[in-house]
Design a protein around this motif. Structure first.
Motif, short mmCIF file in Angstrom:
data_model
loop_
_atom_site.label_atom_id
_atom_site.label_comp_id
_atom_site.label_asym_id
_atom_site.label_seq_id
_atom_site.Cartn_x
_atom_site.Cartn_y
_atom_site.Cartn_z
N THR B 261 -13.59 -5.34 14.68
CA THR B 261 -13.63 -6.77 14.31
C THR B 261 -14.60 -6.99 13.15
O THR B 261 -14.30 -7.70 12.19
CB THR B 261 -14.06 -7.62 15.53
N GLU B 262 -15.77 -6.36 13.22
CA GLU B 262 -16.74 -6.50 12.11
C GLU B 262 -16.13 -6.02 10.80
O GLU B 262 -16.26 -6.66 9.76
CB GLU B 262 -18.03 -5.71 12.40
N GLN B 263 -15.46 -4.86 10.84
CA GLN B 263 -14.91 -4.31 9.60
C GLN B 263 -13.73 -5.15 9.10
O GLN B 263 -13.56 -5.32 7.90
CB GLN B 263 -14.51 -2.85 9.79
N LEU B 264 -12.92 -5.67 10.02
CA LEU B 264 -11.77 -6.48 9.61
C LEU B 264 -12.21 -7.67 8.75
O LEU B 264 -11.55 -8.02 7.77
CB LEU B 264 -11.02 -7.01 10.85
N LEU B 265 -13.36 -8.28 9.11
CA LEU B 265 -13.81 -9.49 8.40
C LEU B 265 -14.80 -9.18 7.28
O LEU B 265 -15.28 -10.09 6.60
CB LEU B 265 -14.43 -10.47 9.41
N TYR B 266 -15.09 -7.91 7.08
CA TYR B 266 -16.06 -7.53 6.05
C TYR B 266 -15.56 -7.89 4.65
O TYR B 266 -14.50 -7.45 4.23
CB TYR B 266 -16.34 -6.02 6.15
N GLU B 267 -16.32 -8.72 3.96
CA GLU B 267 -16.00 -9.15 2.60
C GLU B 267 -14.63 -9.81 2.48
O GLU B 267 -13.94 -9.69 1.47
CB GLU B 267 -16.18 -7.99 1.61
N ILE B 268 -14.25 -10.52 3.56
CA ILE B 268 -13.01 -11.29 3.59
C ILE B 268 -13.41 -12.76 3.54
O ILE B 268 -14.38 -13.15 4.19
CB ILE B 268 -12.26 -11.01 4.91
N HIS B 269 -12.67 -13.57 2.82
CA HIS B 269 -12.94 -15.01 2.85
C HIS B 269 -11.97 -15.65 3.83
O HIS B 269 -12.20 -15.61 5.02
CB HIS B 269 -12.89 -15.59 1.44
N ASP B 270 -10.84 -16.19 3.34
CA ASP B 270 -9.85 -16.78 4.24
C ASP B 270 -9.02 -15.65 4.85
O ASP B 270 -8.25 -15.00 4.13
CB ASP B 270 -8.97 -17.75 3.45
N PRO B 271 -9.13 -15.39 6.15
CA PRO B 271 -8.41 -14.25 6.74
C PRO B 271 -6.89 -14.38 6.65
O PRO B 271 -6.17 -13.40 6.78
CB PRO B 271 -8.84 -14.26 8.22
N TYR B 274 -5.75 -13.03 2.23
CA TYR B 274 -6.60 -12.03 1.59
C TYR B 274 -5.82 -11.46 0.40
O TYR B 274 -4.82 -10.75 0.57
CB TYR B 274 -6.96 -10.93 2.59
N PHE B 283 -4.68 -11.57 8.00
CA PHE B 283 -5.36 -10.91 9.12
C PHE B 283 -5.68 -11.90 10.25
O PHE B 283 -6.35 -11.54 11.21
CB PHE B 283 -6.70 -10.29 8.67
N SER B 284 -5.21 -13.15 10.10
CA SER B 284 -5.68 -14.20 11.02
C SER B 284 -5.22 -14.01 12.46
O SER B 284 -5.81 -14.56 13.37
CB SER B 284 -5.26 -15.57 10.50
#
Lengths: 99, 445
Positions: B261-271, B274, B283-284
């Motif tokens: 989960t941490e890596q999925l959202l790493y440096e992502i803005h609107d999931p 992307y 990725f939402s």
């Protein structure tokens, strides 16, 4: 209790924009965390560190909130005079939020 | 059903090599990708290439390939990397030469070109800079590099032509991993759901050890076993895009729903949106499920069509940063560090040259985040002073004014350090994809 006991964070940077994800360990805590951590609350918490707006994206199935903070890194890694130019340590300061 | 295994061999330019070799030896891999280009790395590489046309690729490329090539050859693993940086052609030639020296026959090395538009940047001088909203022409500095984030196309072409080792310049990180999925499974480039899945897989793998616990440990609350022996991740995925992420059993670290989960959202803005060169990934709705210890199944990724433009990073020299540090210890150390700060600030006032964004912080107290409070009862404090100037000599002056505190400041200063860095800034613009021509070169040993 601090947020540190019920959630973990990961911080990333893109230019002058910082994003911090906050993920709860136990899905039961998702509700209280999402109620308290509004974009307005986060902007106030970081004070002058975050000059632009804060946006929040919710991923309830992962127990995660993603905060995107604009104008937050003194120009970003390619121009900031800060020690931590990426702002990688910023998210950890959210974990001090009391619950 | 056909399936492949892709490993991650590096998460940034200077990453460790040992975990990659472990994966190649014991991971039963078909592919391994080495990611080595951050936002500014390619501009630095362009600068190196300007100084010496034979350079401009990753400094560790040949060090890594000397160990990687024999394993790739023995275990039939294809290698994909963006370590070509500003000079993929030269990188290809050097890697082919190294392979010959190592006695590896019939190895086909490819270079993917086409991201570098430095020589026609003037054509785009009226484009709007994403970061500032101003035209590029407003920058008024020498624009010395311009590299687009290409997608997976050039790599897929090289794979179709049986390349074994593929070296690119600037390619978006997840595209390195998406390419072998497109090639192996024949996924259509307009099958947006598959493109989204492949992009998510790439995003999970692109930072290597960050998803296996290498950016996760917090003693007492987030324990990571044997972090000293951190293993890198691999994904096994089948032709319909189902699969899991895992690591080798005998390595340290861990793969859990939390690390993913941490890596999925790493440096992502609107999931949900992307942006990558290959698709607009969604990725939402992604979910993770633990199949067994250190093995996490992913599902729910999707995507939409890609945009018609490539993001281009334009590099320019933007002055210098001068920095000095000095420490104080024992009783009243904070007060002495604050006195030192006041002294330096006064000495840097009213100079004949401008200093911008001057920062004076106490390391350990307020250098990362200023909470507005300074504890008095601590046993050491380190002053850090940094500011921007137009010239190197001016930056050196700032650094020196910290060092001179030794004999021109409070008592007991120690461990002074100073440095001067040239600032390479990046401006991003959008350029139509039709303006780019991708060219793949080959060299067979």
């Amino acid at each position: 209790m601090k947020l540190w006991e019920i959630a973990h964070v990961r911080t990333g940077d893109k230019g002058n924009i910082s994003n911090v994800s906050v993920t709860v360990y136990d899905p039961e805590h998702f509700k209280i965390v999402s109620e308290k951590l509004t974009p307005e609350f986060i902007k106030k918490w970081f004070g002058k560190q975050v000059l632009g707006e804060v946006k929040r994206y919710d991923l309830p199935q992962l127990g995660a909130l993603n905060f995107v903070m604009y104008d937050a890194l003194g120009g970003g890694v390619t121009s900031s005079t800060a020690l931590d130019k990426h702002g990688k340590t910023l998210g950890a300061y959210l974990l001090n939020i009391p619950f | 059903m056909k399936k492949i295994r892709i490993g991650s061999g590096a998460g940034y330019a200077g990453d460790r090599l040992e975990p990659a070799l472990e994966l190649m030896e014991h991971g039963n891999l078909n592919y391994i990708c080495f990611e080595g280009l951050a936002e500014r790395t390619i501009a630095l590489a362009q600068k190196a290439k300007k100084a010496d046309p034979e350079k401009g690729y990753n400094d560790l490329l040949l060090y890594r390939m000397e160990k990687v090539l024999p394993l790739a050859h023995k275990n039939k693993i294809k290698v994909i990397t963006n370590m070509g940086a500003a000079n993929p052609k030269k990188a290809m030639e050097e890697v082919a030469k190294l392979a010959t020296t190592l006695g590896l026959k019939n190895l086909k090395v490819a270079a993917v070109l086409g991201d570098d538009i430095s020589n026609k940047i003037q054509d785009y001088i009226r484009e709007t800079v994403i970061e500032t909203g101003q035209p590029l022409s407003e920058i008024n500095k020498e624009l010395f590099s311009a590299n687009a984030y290409l997608g997976s196309d050039g790599i897929v072409e090289a794979l179709s032509n049986d390349a074994d080792i593929i070296i690119t310049g600037r390619v978006a990180d997840p595209s390195l991993f998406l390419a072998p999925l497109l090639y192996e499974f024949g996924w259509e480039k307009t099958d947006w759901e598959k493109m989204g899945i492949g992009t998510m897989i790439g995003h999970l793998l692109e930072c290597a050890g960050q998803v296996t616990g290498g950016y996760f440990a917090d003693p007492g609350v987030k324990e990571v076993p044997n972090l000293w022996n951190l293993g890198f991740p691999l994904v096994e995925v089948n032709e319909v895009g189902k699969g899991f992420i895992t690591k080798l059993d005998n390595t340290g670290g861990m793969v859990t729903t939390a690390t993913c989960t941490e890596q999925l959202l790493y440096e992502i803005h609107d999931p949900e949106n992307y942006l990558t060169p290959d698709c607009t990934a969604d990725f939402s709705k992604v979910t993770f499920k633990e199949l067994q210890k250190d093995t996490i199944e992913f599902s729910g990724a999707s995507g939409k069509s890609a945009t018609a433009t490539h993001k281009v990073s334009v590099g320019y020299l933007n002055g210098f940063i001068g920095e000095g540090q000095i420490s104080y210890g024992g009783p009243n150390c904070v007060a002495r560090a604050l006195l030192a700060k006041e002294i330096v600030e006064k000495r840097l006032e009213n100079l004949s040259f401008p200093i911008s964004e001057l920062r004076c912080d106490l390391i350990g107290i307020n250098s990362l985040f200023d909470k507005g409070e300074i504890p008095k009862d601590i046993n050491e404090a380190r002053l850090r002073v940094a500011g921007k100037t137009n010239t190197k000599e001016q930056a050196q002056f700032i650094a020196n004014e910290v060092e001179t505190l030794y004999t021109n400041g409070p008592y007991g200063g120690g461990g002074a350090t100073k440095k001067v860095d040239e600032i390479i800034s990046i401006a991003s613009i959008l350029v139509p994809k039709d303006d780019f021509e991708i060219n793949v070169l080959y060299k067979t040993t």
